[in-house]
Scaffold this motif. Sequence first.
Motif, PDB file in Angstrom:
ATOM      1  N   UNK A  59       0.814  -0.957   0.212  1.00 51.33           N
ATOM      2  CA  UNK A  59       0.256   0.142  -0.353  1.00 51.33           C
ATOM      3  C   UNK A  59       0.837   1.259   0.071  1.00 51.33           C
ATOM      4  N   UNK A  60       2.041   1.170  -1.114  1.00 52.54           N
ATOM      5  CA  UNK A  60       2.476   2.407  -1.102  1.00 52.54           C
ATOM      6  C   UNK A  60       2.018   4.161  -1.232  1.00 52.54           C
ATOM      7  N   UNK A  61       3.062   4.656  -0.393  1.00 55.75           N
ATOM      8  CA  UNK A  61       2.166   5.855  -0.066  1.00 55.75           C
ATOM      9  C   UNK A  61       2.001   5.836   1.059  1.00 55.75           C
ATOM     10  N   UNK A  62       0.960   5.175   2.335  1.00 55.17           N
ATOM     11  CA  UNK A  62       0.660   5.526   3.257  1.00 55.17           C
ATOM     12  C   UNK A  62       1.423   4.307   4.124  1.00 55.17           C
ATOM     13  N   UNK A  63       1.725   5.201   5.613  1.00 57.14           N
ATOM     14  CA  UNK A  63       2.612   5.597   6.542  1.00 57.14           C
ATOM     15  C   UNK A  63       2.082   3.856   7.428  1.00 57.14           C
ATOM     16  N   UNK A  64       0.649   4.035   7.023  1.00 58.96           N
ATOM     17  CA  UNK A  64      -0.088   2.830   8.190  1.00 58.96           C
ATOM     18  C   UNK A  64      -1.457   3.176   7.378  1.00 58.96           C
ATOM     19  N   UNK A  65      -2.730   2.114   6.747  1.00 60.57           N
ATOM     20  CA  UNK A  65      -3.466   2.031   5.698  1.00 60.57           C
ATOM     21  C   UNK A  65      -4.171   1.912   7.615  1.00 60.57           C
ATOM     22  N   UNK A  66      -5.355   2.691   6.939  1.00 61.83           N
ATOM     23  CA  UNK A  66      -6.720   2.460   7.636  1.00 61.83           C
ATOM     24  C   UNK A  66      -6.821   1.387   7.351  1.00 61.83           C
ATOM     25  N   UNK A  67      -7.679   0.921   8.673  1.00 61.56           N
ATOM     26  CA  UNK A  67      -9.198  -0.385   8.621  1.00 61.56           C
ATOM     27  C   UNK A  67     -10.723   0.645   7.735  1.00 61.56           C
ATOM     28  N   UNK A  68     -11.420  -0.916   8.236  1.00 68.68           N
ATOM     29  CA  UNK A  68     -12.730  -0.877   7.512  1.00 68.68           C
ATOM     30  C   UNK A  68     -13.362   0.670   7.537  1.00 68.68           C
ATOM     31  N   UNK A  69     -13.615   0.976   9.123  1.00 71.00           N
ATOM     32  CA  UNK A  69     -13.448   1.767   9.817  1.00 71.00           C
ATOM     33  C   UNK A  69     -12.702   2.879   9.775  1.00 71.00           C
ATOM     34  N   UNK A  70     -12.213   3.764   8.833  1.00 72.56           N
ATOM     35  CA  UNK A  70     -11.546   4.755   8.103  1.00 72.56           C
ATOM     36  C   UNK A  70     -10.634   5.143   9.287  1.00 72.56           C
ATOM     37  N   UNK A 293      11.474  -3.269  -3.120  1.00 73.63           N
ATOM     38  CA  UNK A 293      11.339  -2.304  -2.128  1.00 73.63           C
ATOM     39  C   UNK A 293      11.114  -0.476  -2.627  1.00 73.63           C
ATOM     40  N   UNK A 294      11.953  -0.234  -4.017  1.00 74.71           N
ATOM     41  CA  UNK A 294      12.032   0.430  -4.712  1.00 74.71           C
ATOM     42  C   UNK A 294      10.195   1.528  -5.162  1.00 74.71           C
ATOM     43  N   UNK A 295       9.018   0.343  -4.951  1.00 74.86           N
ATOM     44  CA  UNK A 295       8.218   0.994  -5.093  1.00 74.86           C
ATOM     45  C   UNK A 295       7.052   1.082  -4.151  1.00 74.86           C
ATOM     46  N   UNK A 296       8.112   0.541  -2.787  1.00 69.84           N
ATOM     47  CA  UNK A 296       6.896   0.042  -1.420  1.00 69.84           C
ATOM     48  C   UNK A 296       6.954   0.754  -0.942  1.00 69.84           C
ATOM     49  N   UNK A 297       7.589   1.417  -0.824  1.00 70.88           N
ATOM     50  CA  UNK A 297       8.006   2.908   0.716  1.00 70.88           C
ATOM     51  C   UNK A 297       6.553   3.260   1.170  1.00 70.88           C
ATOM     52  N   UNK A 298       6.347   3.776   2.245  1.00 72.42           N
ATOM     53  CA  UNK A 298       7.204   4.111   3.192  1.00 72.42           C
ATOM     54  C   UNK A 298       8.335   2.723   4.424  1.00 72.42           C
ATOM     55  N   UNK A 299       9.120   3.156   4.731  1.00 73.23           N
ATOM     56  CA  UNK A 299      10.062   1.980   5.405  1.00 73.23           C
ATOM     57  C   UNK A 299       9.627   1.530   6.572  1.00 73.23           C
ATOM     58  N   UNK A 300      10.597   0.766   7.145  1.00 73.62           N
ATOM     59  CA  UNK A 300      10.867  -0.206   8.080  1.00 73.62           C
ATOM     60  C   UNK A 300       9.111   0.118   9.122  1.00 73.62           C
ATOM     61  N   UNK A 301       8.624  -0.576  10.088  1.00 71.26           N
ATOM     62  CA  UNK A 301       7.284  -1.576  10.772  1.00 71.26           C
ATOM     63  C   UNK A 301       6.623   0.041  10.559  1.00 71.26           C
TER      64      UNK A 301
END
Length: 378
Positions: A59-70, A293-301
Amino acid sequence: MNVRCVVYSLFALFSYSVNADVTAQQLVLGKLLFEDTNLSSPVGQSCASCHQSQNFFADPGKVVSPGANAKRFGNRNAPSISYVKFNPELFWNSEEELWMGGFFHDGRARTLQEQAGGPFLNPLEMGNKTIEEVVEKVKSAPYATLFENSFGETIWLDPDKVFRAITSAIASYEQGPEFASFDSKYDYFLNGKVELTAKEKLGLELFEAEDKGNCAACHPSQKDSHPAGPLFTDFSYDNLGQPANKNLAFYNMDALYNSKGQDYIDLGLANNPHINNAHEEKGKFKVPSLRNIAETGPYLHNGIFSSLKEVVEFYNQRDVEAKKSALQQRWAKAEVSDNINREELGDLKLNDTEVEAIVAFMKTLTDGYQLPRLAADD
Protein backbone atom coordinates in the motif's frame (compact mmCIF):
# COMPACT_ATOMS: atom_id res chain seq x y z
CA MET A 1 -18.59 -8.63 -15.78
CA ASN A 2 -20.50 -11.36 -13.95
CA VAL A 3 -18.81 -13.78 -11.58
CA ARG A 4 -18.88 -16.66 -14.09
CA CYS A 5 -16.92 -14.59 -16.62
CA VAL A 6 -14.48 -13.56 -13.90
CA VAL A 7 -13.98 -17.17 -12.83
CA TYR A 8 -13.49 -18.30 -16.44
CA SER A 9 -10.88 -15.58 -17.01
CA LEU A 10 -9.06 -16.49 -13.83
CA PHE A 11 -9.02 -20.17 -14.72
CA ALA A 12 -7.39 -19.19 -18.01
CA LEU A 13 -4.76 -17.24 -16.09
CA PHE A 14 -4.12 -20.00 -13.56
CA SER A 15 -4.24 -22.94 -15.95
CA TYR A 16 -1.66 -24.94 -14.06
CA SER A 17 -0.77 -25.98 -10.54
CA VAL A 18 1.97 -24.04 -8.74
CA ASN A 19 2.84 -27.21 -6.89
CA ALA A 20 1.25 -30.55 -6.15
CA ASP A 21 -0.87 -29.06 -3.37
CA VAL A 22 -2.21 -25.94 -5.12
CA THR A 23 -4.67 -26.30 -8.02
CA ALA A 24 -5.93 -23.72 -10.50
CA GLN A 25 -9.35 -23.79 -8.80
CA GLN A 26 -7.78 -22.96 -5.42
CA LEU A 27 -5.88 -20.07 -6.99
CA VAL A 28 -9.06 -18.67 -8.51
CA LEU A 29 -11.04 -19.00 -5.30
CA GLY A 30 -8.22 -17.51 -3.27
CA LYS A 31 -8.02 -14.48 -5.55
CA LEU A 32 -11.78 -13.91 -5.31
CA LEU A 33 -11.60 -14.03 -1.51
CA PHE A 34 -8.49 -11.84 -1.44
CA GLU A 35 -10.21 -9.13 -3.47
CA ASP A 36 -13.70 -9.30 -1.95
CA THR A 37 -14.50 -5.98 -0.28
CA ASN A 38 -17.67 -7.41 1.27
CA LEU A 39 -15.73 -9.47 3.81
CA SER A 40 -15.00 -6.58 6.17
CA SER A 41 -17.17 -4.79 8.74
CA PRO A 42 -18.19 -2.28 7.61
CA VAL A 43 -17.90 -3.51 4.05
CA GLY A 44 -15.42 -1.84 1.76
CA GLN A 45 -12.07 -3.36 2.63
CA SER A 46 -10.41 -6.50 1.29
CA CYS A 47 -6.97 -8.06 1.66
CA ALA A 48 -6.17 -6.34 -1.63
CA SER A 49 -6.98 -2.92 -0.18
CA CYS A 50 -3.64 -2.92 1.66
CA HIS A 51 -1.86 -5.40 -0.61
CA GLN A 52 -2.57 -4.17 -4.11
CA SER A 53 -1.50 -6.37 -7.00
CA GLN A 54 -0.70 -3.36 -9.18
CA ASN A 55 1.60 -2.05 -6.45
CA PHE A 56 3.58 -5.20 -5.71
CA PHE A 57 1.06 -6.25 -3.05
CA ALA A 58 1.80 -3.26 -0.82
CA ASP A 59 0.00 0.00 0.00
CA PRO A 60 2.64 2.48 -1.15
CA GLY A 61 2.54 5.99 0.22
CA LYS A 62 0.63 4.98 3.35
CA VAL A 63 2.60 5.05 6.59
CA VAL A 64 -0.17 2.95 8.13
CA SER A 65 -3.25 1.92 6.16
CA PRO A 66 -6.66 2.78 7.64
CA GLY A 67 -8.96 -0.05 8.63
CA ALA A 68 -12.43 -0.81 7.29
CA ASN A 69 -13.49 1.81 9.81
CA ALA A 70 -11.46 4.69 8.36
CA LYS A 71 -11.02 6.25 11.80
CA ARG A 72 -9.08 3.26 13.08
CA PHE A 73 -5.38 2.74 12.45
CA GLY A 74 -2.98 0.06 13.54
CA ASN A 75 0.60 0.57 14.62
CA ARG A 76 2.49 -0.82 11.61
CA ASN A 77 3.05 -0.28 7.93
CA ALA A 78 1.48 -2.82 5.56
CA PRO A 79 4.43 -4.72 4.06
CA SER A 80 4.61 -5.97 0.51
CA ILE A 81 3.65 -9.63 0.38
CA SER A 82 5.20 -10.33 -3.01
CA TYR A 83 7.35 -13.47 -2.82
CA VAL A 84 5.61 -14.35 0.46
CA LYS A 85 5.30 -18.02 -0.54
CA PHE A 86 9.01 -18.49 0.07
CA ASN A 87 8.77 -17.36 3.67
CA PRO A 88 9.28 -20.36 6.00
CA GLU A 89 7.18 -21.09 9.04
CA LEU A 90 8.43 -19.61 12.30
CA PHE A 91 11.32 -21.67 13.69
CA TRP A 92 14.30 -21.42 16.02
CA ASN A 93 17.59 -21.72 14.15
CA SER A 94 19.69 -23.48 16.77
CA GLU A 95 22.89 -23.08 14.76
CA GLU A 96 22.57 -19.31 14.45
CA GLU A 97 20.56 -18.97 17.68
CA LEU A 98 17.98 -16.84 15.94
CA TRP A 99 14.25 -16.90 15.32
CA MET A 100 13.53 -17.05 11.62
CA GLY A 101 10.45 -17.14 9.40
CA GLY A 102 6.92 -16.50 10.51
CA PHE A 103 4.50 -13.89 9.17
CA PHE A 104 3.66 -10.29 10.00
CA HIS A 105 6.43 -7.93 11.09
CA ASP A 106 6.75 -9.79 14.40
CA GLY A 107 6.25 -13.36 13.15
CA ARG A 108 3.22 -13.88 15.38
CA ALA A 109 1.54 -15.93 12.66
CA ARG A 110 3.55 -19.11 12.30
CA THR A 111 2.20 -20.04 8.87
CA LEU A 112 0.92 -18.28 5.77
CA GLN A 113 -2.56 -19.69 6.36
CA GLU A 114 -2.58 -18.41 9.94
CA GLN A 115 -1.56 -14.97 8.70
CA ALA A 116 -4.40 -14.94 6.17
CA GLY A 117 -6.95 -15.17 8.98
CA GLY A 118 -5.55 -12.38 11.13
CA PRO A 119 -6.85 -9.25 9.35
CA PHE A 120 -10.45 -10.53 9.17
CA LEU A 121 -10.82 -10.42 12.97
CA ASN A 122 -8.55 -7.47 13.74
CA PRO A 123 -10.71 -4.50 14.88
CA LEU A 124 -8.16 -2.11 13.39
CA GLU A 125 -8.19 -3.84 10.02
CA MET A 126 -11.18 -5.67 8.52
CA GLY A 127 -13.15 -5.41 11.75
CA ASN A 128 -15.25 -8.59 11.90
CA LYS A 129 -16.15 -9.63 15.43
CA THR A 130 -16.46 -13.39 14.83
CA ILE A 131 -15.53 -16.00 12.26
CA GLU A 132 -19.27 -16.69 11.84
CA GLU A 133 -19.64 -13.16 10.50
CA VAL A 134 -17.00 -13.83 7.85
CA VAL A 135 -18.45 -17.23 7.01
CA GLU A 136 -21.95 -15.85 6.39
CA LYS A 137 -20.55 -13.29 3.96
CA VAL A 138 -18.69 -15.96 2.01
CA LYS A 139 -21.78 -18.19 2.03
CA SER A 140 -23.81 -15.45 0.32
CA ALA A 141 -21.03 -14.44 -2.10
CA PRO A 142 -21.38 -14.99 -5.88
CA TYR A 143 -18.54 -17.52 -5.70
CA ALA A 144 -20.15 -19.67 -2.96
CA THR A 145 -20.74 -22.49 -5.46
CA LEU A 146 -17.07 -22.48 -6.38
CA PHE A 147 -16.30 -22.64 -2.67
CA GLU A 148 -18.55 -25.69 -2.34
CA ASN A 149 -16.92 -27.31 -5.37
CA SER A 150 -13.56 -26.91 -3.68
CA PHE A 151 -14.46 -27.93 -0.14
CA GLY A 152 -17.80 -29.79 -0.33
CA GLU A 153 -21.44 -28.72 0.07
CA THR A 154 -21.58 -29.79 3.72
CA ILE A 155 -18.72 -27.55 4.78
CA TRP A 156 -21.16 -24.80 5.87
CA LEU A 157 -22.19 -26.95 8.84
CA ASP A 158 -18.94 -26.13 10.65
CA PRO A 159 -17.96 -22.41 10.75
CA ASP A 160 -14.47 -23.21 12.04
CA LYS A 161 -13.92 -25.54 9.11
CA VAL A 162 -15.20 -22.90 6.68
CA PHE A 163 -12.85 -20.28 8.10
CA ARG A 164 -9.91 -22.66 7.75
CA ALA A 165 -10.95 -23.26 4.15
CA ILE A 166 -11.11 -19.51 3.52
CA THR A 167 -7.61 -18.97 4.84
CA SER A 168 -6.34 -22.04 3.01
CA ALA A 169 -7.66 -20.69 -0.30
CA ILE A 170 -6.11 -17.27 0.28
CA ALA A 171 -2.78 -18.87 1.18
CA SER A 172 -3.00 -20.94 -2.00
CA TYR A 173 -3.51 -17.79 -4.08
CA GLU A 174 -0.50 -16.18 -2.40
CA GLN A 175 1.57 -19.12 -3.59
CA GLY A 176 0.59 -18.41 -7.19
CA PRO A 177 2.47 -16.84 -10.08
CA GLU A 178 1.21 -13.29 -9.50
CA PHE A 179 3.26 -13.05 -6.32
CA ALA A 180 6.68 -14.06 -7.63
CA SER A 181 7.60 -13.16 -11.20
CA PHE A 182 11.40 -12.93 -10.88
CA ASP A 183 11.56 -10.47 -13.78
CA SER A 184 13.47 -7.50 -12.38
CA LYS A 185 16.44 -5.97 -14.14
CA TYR A 186 18.67 -7.71 -11.62
CA ASP A 187 17.14 -11.10 -12.48
CA TYR A 188 17.89 -10.49 -16.14
CA PHE A 189 21.41 -9.39 -15.20
CA LEU A 190 22.00 -12.61 -13.28
CA ASN A 191 20.82 -14.54 -16.34
CA GLY A 192 23.16 -12.65 -18.65
CA LYS A 193 20.42 -10.83 -20.57
CA VAL A 194 21.21 -7.24 -19.59
CA GLU A 195 24.06 -5.24 -18.10
CA LEU A 196 23.89 -3.02 -15.04
CA THR A 197 25.02 0.57 -15.33
CA ALA A 198 28.32 1.58 -13.75
CA LYS A 199 26.41 3.13 -10.84
CA GLU A 200 24.28 0.03 -10.33
CA LYS A 201 27.35 -2.23 -10.45
CA LEU A 202 29.07 -0.10 -7.83
CA GLY A 203 25.93 -0.33 -5.72
CA LEU A 204 25.93 -4.12 -6.01
CA GLU A 205 29.59 -4.28 -5.00
CA LEU A 206 28.97 -2.09 -1.96
CA PHE A 207 25.78 -4.00 -1.13
CA GLU A 208 27.79 -7.23 -0.93
CA ALA A 209 31.08 -5.93 0.51
CA GLU A 210 31.50 -7.03 4.13
CA ASP A 211 33.68 -4.02 4.88
CA LYS A 212 31.26 -1.50 3.34
CA GLY A 213 27.46 -1.78 3.01
CA ASN A 214 27.33 -5.45 4.06
CA CYS A 215 23.64 -5.44 3.14
CA ALA A 216 23.85 -8.96 1.75
CA ALA A 217 24.55 -10.32 5.24
CA CYS A 218 20.79 -10.17 5.85
CA HIS A 219 19.59 -9.67 2.27
CA PRO A 220 21.31 -12.45 0.24
CA SER A 221 21.81 -11.28 -3.33
CA GLN A 222 23.49 -14.13 -5.18
CA LYS A 223 21.72 -16.52 -7.53
CA ASP A 224 22.77 -19.58 -5.54
CA SER A 225 21.02 -18.30 -2.39
CA HIS A 226 17.71 -19.69 -3.71
CA PRO A 227 16.94 -21.97 -6.69
CA ALA A 228 14.51 -19.54 -8.34
CA GLY A 229 16.60 -16.44 -7.63
CA PRO A 230 17.80 -14.46 -4.62
CA LEU A 231 15.01 -13.48 -2.23
CA PHE A 232 16.94 -10.64 -0.56
CA THR A 233 16.04 -11.75 2.95
CA ASP A 234 17.37 -14.38 5.34
CA PHE A 235 14.02 -14.29 7.22
CA SER A 236 15.71 -13.36 10.49
CA TYR A 237 14.81 -10.56 12.94
CA ASP A 238 16.78 -7.46 13.85
CA ASN A 239 16.58 -4.32 15.98
CA LEU A 240 17.92 -1.57 13.74
CA GLY A 241 17.73 1.03 16.48
CA GLN A 242 15.07 2.95 14.57
CA PRO A 243 13.17 5.73 16.35
CA ALA A 244 9.49 5.55 17.15
CA ASN A 245 7.21 7.26 14.65
CA LYS A 246 5.24 9.61 16.87
CA ASN A 247 3.18 10.76 13.88
CA LEU A 248 1.26 7.50 13.84
CA ALA A 249 -2.48 7.89 14.46
CA PHE A 250 -2.23 4.79 16.65
CA TYR A 251 -0.79 6.86 19.51
CA ASN A 252 -4.08 8.73 19.71
CA MET A 253 -6.38 5.74 19.41
CA ASP A 254 -8.93 4.94 22.10
CA ALA A 255 -7.62 3.08 25.14
CA LEU A 256 -9.53 0.03 23.89
CA TYR A 257 -6.95 -0.25 21.10
CA ASN A 258 -3.95 1.47 22.67
CA SER A 259 -4.06 1.41 26.44
CA LYS A 260 -0.65 3.13 26.80
CA GLY A 261 -1.31 6.12 24.57
CA GLN A 262 1.80 8.19 23.91
CA ASP A 263 3.84 5.83 26.08
CA TYR A 264 3.28 2.90 23.74
CA ILE A 265 6.47 1.05 22.75
CA ASP A 266 6.46 -1.53 19.97
CA LEU A 267 8.56 -4.46 21.20
CA GLY A 268 8.21 -6.42 17.97
CA LEU A 269 9.30 -10.04 18.19
CA ALA A 270 9.33 -9.87 21.99
CA ASN A 271 5.51 -9.75 21.94
CA ASN A 272 5.27 -12.89 19.82
CA PRO A 273 3.34 -15.50 21.86
CA HIS A 274 5.19 -18.36 20.19
CA ILE A 275 8.70 -17.54 21.41
CA ASN A 276 10.25 -18.39 24.77
CA ASN A 277 13.01 -15.77 25.10
CA ALA A 278 11.19 -12.47 24.86
CA HIS A 279 13.74 -10.59 26.95
CA GLU A 280 16.34 -11.23 24.23
CA GLU A 281 14.12 -10.20 21.32
CA LYS A 282 12.93 -6.70 22.27
CA GLY A 283 12.72 -4.30 19.35
CA LYS A 284 13.42 -6.92 16.70
CA PHE A 285 11.40 -7.07 13.49
CA LYS A 286 11.52 -9.40 10.53
CA VAL A 287 14.10 -8.66 7.85
CA PRO A 288 11.99 -7.94 4.74
CA SER A 289 12.69 -8.97 1.20
CA LEU A 290 14.13 -6.08 -0.80
CA ARG A 291 12.39 -7.18 -3.98
CA ASN A 292 10.28 -4.27 -5.27
CA ILE A 293 11.55 -2.18 -2.37
CA ALA A 294 11.89 1.00 -4.45
CA GLU A 295 8.15 1.02 -5.12
CA THR A 296 6.77 0.02 -1.72
CA GLY A 297 7.73 2.78 0.70
CA PRO A 298 7.51 4.21 3.30
CA TYR A 299 9.97 1.98 5.11
CA LEU A 300 10.49 -0.05 8.28
CA HIS A 301 7.66 -1.46 10.35
CA ASN A 302 6.46 1.98 11.45
CA GLY A 303 6.98 3.80 8.16
CA ILE A 304 9.48 6.15 9.79
CA PHE A 305 11.49 6.68 6.59
CA SER A 306 9.94 7.99 3.40
CA SER A 307 12.78 7.26 0.96
CA LEU A 308 15.29 4.51 0.28
CA LYS A 309 18.09 7.04 0.46
CA GLU A 310 17.13 7.98 4.01
CA VAL A 311 17.08 4.30 5.00
CA VAL A 312 20.61 3.79 3.67
CA GLU A 313 21.77 7.02 5.32
CA PHE A 314 20.35 5.79 8.63
CA TYR A 315 22.20 2.48 8.29
CA ASN A 316 25.30 4.46 7.42
CA GLN A 317 25.30 7.13 10.14
CA ARG A 318 22.96 6.07 12.94
CA ASP A 319 25.72 5.83 15.53
CA VAL A 320 27.54 8.90 14.23
CA GLU A 321 24.41 10.99 14.70
CA ALA A 322 23.83 9.54 18.18
CA LYS A 323 27.08 11.11 19.38
CA LYS A 324 25.87 14.62 18.58
CA SER A 325 23.88 16.81 20.94
CA ALA A 326 20.15 16.14 21.02
CA LEU A 327 19.39 19.29 19.00
CA GLN A 328 21.85 18.36 16.27
CA GLN A 329 20.84 14.73 15.82
CA ARG A 330 19.09 13.92 12.58
CA TRP A 331 17.09 11.07 14.11
CA ALA A 332 15.51 10.59 17.53
CA LYS A 333 16.84 7.94 19.88
CA ALA A 334 15.98 4.29 19.35
CA GLU A 335 12.48 3.24 20.36
CA VAL A 336 13.98 0.13 21.97
CA SER A 337 17.59 0.39 23.15
CA ASP A 338 17.99 -3.34 23.87
CA ASN A 339 19.47 -5.69 21.29
CA ILE A 340 20.41 -3.01 18.75
CA ASN A 341 22.50 -4.37 15.89
CA ARG A 342 25.76 -2.47 16.25
CA GLU A 343 27.96 -4.96 14.41
CA GLU A 344 26.54 -4.66 10.90
CA LEU A 345 25.28 -1.09 10.73
CA GLY A 346 25.45 2.31 12.36
CA ASP A 347 28.76 3.67 11.05
CA LEU A 348 29.44 2.23 7.60
CA LYS A 349 31.57 5.20 6.45
CA LEU A 350 29.88 5.37 3.08
CA ASN A 351 30.21 8.65 1.19
CA ASP A 352 27.30 10.27 -0.64
CA THR A 353 28.24 8.69 -3.96
CA GLU A 354 28.29 5.24 -2.37
CA VAL A 355 24.94 5.78 -0.66
CA GLU A 356 23.38 6.80 -3.97
CA ALA A 357 24.95 3.79 -5.72
CA ILE A 358 23.39 1.35 -3.23
CA VAL A 359 20.02 3.02 -3.77
CA ALA A 360 20.49 2.75 -7.55
CA PHE A 361 21.20 -0.96 -7.21
CA MET A 362 18.08 -1.57 -5.10
CA LYS A 363 16.01 0.06 -7.83
CA THR A 364 17.06 -2.80 -10.13
CA LEU A 365 15.05 -5.19 -7.91
CA THR A 366 11.69 -3.94 -9.18
CA ASP A 367 9.67 -6.54 -11.10
CA GLY A 368 8.29 -5.92 -14.57
CA TYR A 369 11.53 -4.74 -16.18
CA GLN A 370 11.24 -4.51 -19.96
CA LEU A 371 14.26 -5.91 -21.76
CA PRO A 372 15.66 -3.85 -24.63
CA ARG A 373 14.11 -5.14 -27.86
CA LEU A 374 17.30 -6.68 -29.25
CA ALA A 375 17.96 -8.56 -26.01
CA ALA A 376 14.35 -9.72 -25.86
CA ASP A 377 14.60 -11.11 -29.40
CA ASP A 378 17.75 -13.13 -28.68
